[in-house]
Design a protein around this motif. Sequence first.
Motif, mmCIF file in Angstrom:
data_model
loop_
_atom_site.group_PDB
_atom_site.id
_atom_site.type_symbol
_atom_site.label_atom_id
_atom_site.label_comp_id
_atom_site.label_asym_id
_atom_site.label_seq_id
_atom_site.Cartn_x
_atom_site.Cartn_y
_atom_site.Cartn_z
ATOM 1 N N UNK A 21 -9.072 8.252 -14.959
ATOM 2 C CA UNK A 21 -8.661 7.311 -13.924
ATOM 3 C C UNK A 21 -7.400 7.755 -13.209
ATOM 4 N N UNK B 272 -2.855 8.839 -14.000
ATOM 5 C CA UNK B 272 -1.794 9.048 -14.987
ATOM 6 C C UNK B 272 -0.566 8.241 -14.609
ATOM 7 N N UNK C 249 -2.553 -1.267 -14.860
ATOM 8 C CA UNK C 249 -3.081 -0.395 -13.803
ATOM 9 C C UNK C 249 -4.601 -0.347 -13.757
ATOM 10 N N UNK C 250 -5.244 -0.430 -14.926
ATOM 11 C CA UNK C 250 -6.668 -0.108 -14.952
ATOM 12 C C UNK C 250 -7.586 -1.218 -15.451
ATOM 13 N N UNK D 152 -6.570 -4.960 -15.120
ATOM 14 C CA UNK D 152 -6.124 -6.339 -14.915
ATOM 15 C C UNK D 152 -7.144 -7.188 -14.176
ATOM 16 N N UNK D 153 -8.133 -6.564 -13.534
ATOM 17 C CA UNK D 153 -9.200 -7.360 -12.914
ATOM 18 C C UNK D 153 -10.505 -7.196 -13.685
ATOM 19 N N UNK E 89 -0.152 -10.699 -6.040
ATOM 20 C CA UNK E 89 -1.142 -9.758 -6.593
ATOM 21 C C UNK E 89 -1.311 -8.553 -5.668
ATOM 22 N N UNK F 10 1.636 -6.324 -6.082
ATOM 23 C CA UNK F 10 1.527 -5.538 -7.323
ATOM 24 C C UNK F 10 0.574 -4.348 -7.118
ATOM 25 N N UNK F 11 -0.548 -4.594 -6.405
ATOM 26 C CA UNK F 11 -1.490 -3.504 -6.126
ATOM 27 C C UNK F 11 -0.804 -2.371 -5.371
ATOM 28 N N UNK G 98 1.479 -0.371 -7.406
ATOM 29 C CA UNK G 98 0.650 0.452 -8.289
ATOM 30 C C UNK G 98 0.094 1.671 -7.557
ATOM 31 N N UNK H 226 2.765 4.250 -7.222
ATOM 32 C CA UNK H 226 2.977 4.945 -8.500
ATOM 33 C C UNK H 226 1.919 6.027 -8.705
ATOM 34 N N UNK H 227 0.645 5.662 -8.491
ATOM 35 C CA UNK H 227 -0.454 6.625 -8.671
ATOM 36 C C UNK H 227 -0.336 7.796 -7.710
ATOM 37 N N UNK I 8 -7.896 9.118 -6.969
ATOM 38 C CA UNK I 8 -6.978 7.978 -6.888
ATOM 39 C C UNK I 8 -7.424 7.037 -5.760
ATOM 40 N N UNK J 288 -9.801 4.043 -6.507
ATOM 41 C CA UNK J 288 -9.174 2.818 -7.023
ATOM 42 C C UNK J 288 -8.451 2.074 -5.890
ATOM 43 N N UNK K 135 -10.892 0.275 -3.576
ATOM 44 C CA UNK K 135 -11.480 -0.878 -4.262
ATOM 45 C C UNK K 135 -10.520 -2.064 -4.198
ATOM 46 N N UNK K 136 -9.228 -1.815 -4.408
ATOM 47 C CA UNK K 136 -8.267 -2.917 -4.383
ATOM 48 C C UNK K 136 -7.982 -3.397 -2.955
ATOM 49 N N UNK L 169 -10.033 -6.317 -1.489
ATOM 50 C CA UNK L 169 -9.544 -7.676 -1.787
ATOM 51 C C UNK L 169 -8.462 -8.088 -0.788
ATOM 52 N N UNK L 170 -7.589 -7.139 -0.408
ATOM 53 C CA UNK L 170 -6.500 -7.471 0.524
ATOM 54 C C UNK L 170 -7.050 -7.920 1.876
#
Lengths: 98, 300
Positions: free
Chosen positions: A18, A20, A36-37, A39-40, B69, B72-73, B76, B79-80, B149, B152, B155-156, B159-160
Amino acid sequence: MIYEVFRQERKGQPFVHGGSFHAPDQAFADAYAREFYARRQESVALWVVPREQIVEIDEFPDEFDLKYRRVDGYSIKARLAIARERAGSATSPGTDGG
Amino acid sequence: MSDARTAEFLEFVQAGGQVETDDWLPEEYRKRLIKFIEMHGNSELMGVLPERDWILRAPTLQRKLALTAKIQDEVGHCQLIYRVVEDLGKPRAQCLDDLISGKSKFHNVFHYPTRSWGDVGVIAWLVDAAAIISQKALLKCSYAPYARVMKKVCWEESFHILHGRDTVLAMVTGTPEQFELVQEAVTRWWEPLMHFHGTPIPADEDPMLHWRIKSQGNEEARQQFLDGYVPQILELGLELPDPNLRKNEGGLWEYTEPDWEKLTAVVTGHGPASQERLAFRRLSRADVDWVSRVMLPEAA
């Protein structure tokens, strides 16, 4: 320390890499991985692994052309046709084993 | 030797091949990747600041939770994405330093202030819609760790967009004053939205396409945005501030040429909220510096 995360989307499926993140120890790594991976509920299980523990092997030389171990190392079509002819069981084209 | 190797690399990625961190990468490719991906990471981080301003002012508890939320996404994602940059050779601390010193850039839309809750809805709906078009095109990026990356992230983001559209729908079906707040926000955000996908640089001159970092040209992305979202905006009875906007017989959208010099000025730190946002980021960095030092001495 960098941790790598592998996630499983549904039971029975393979774990897929996924991404790091940095974490100071395993306890924080577990918490971050959840956030991160999963929560939903997008994962049913996670593998959280310190990057330094992962051994990568990415060279697979095939010097001796060991095709006899693979499906593409065999072509049975011609021999099958001869065998069927001998046995008198030759059928119409297109029904043989390939 | 190196040229032949680069040519072979180019041929591989141009044919749709994807490479990994440990593979040999041409220096120019690595530099372009770092710059592009770092700017994306910066944008995720700076993108939460306009929304942060509205957490305490959200109209209902449900909206407050949804906005939190979303934030937070985005953090995240940052960070990724910074992790991808780090593996290419630029440490995260360096990315954060270059962001607050103004050395590296972030997306134009995050250089503007938010005036009302209407802006929050329009950002979540239309800015994120424009962003997801670019990000979906990155799913095929020649650099595989970034493409992964992006799965992901996309996908998030979906929702936004829905959260934004729902916010806008609640307002356009509310009082005339609420409708007006959305109309004002759409009018304010139209220019930044038209700037968002960049200048219409021809595909064969775009180095990001050349290296298959992107798989879509700027104008192609803008056309896709207009095609998908202009009808959705107009059907709500909202108006767009461009009298020349129309779809021609060939199926292409025509519009008033945006002021590209203004875009350059905005992304180089001369936007209406650029300096205020950077100042806030500096403040946050200083505030949480001790946390980084305690938690991640090697990464701080």
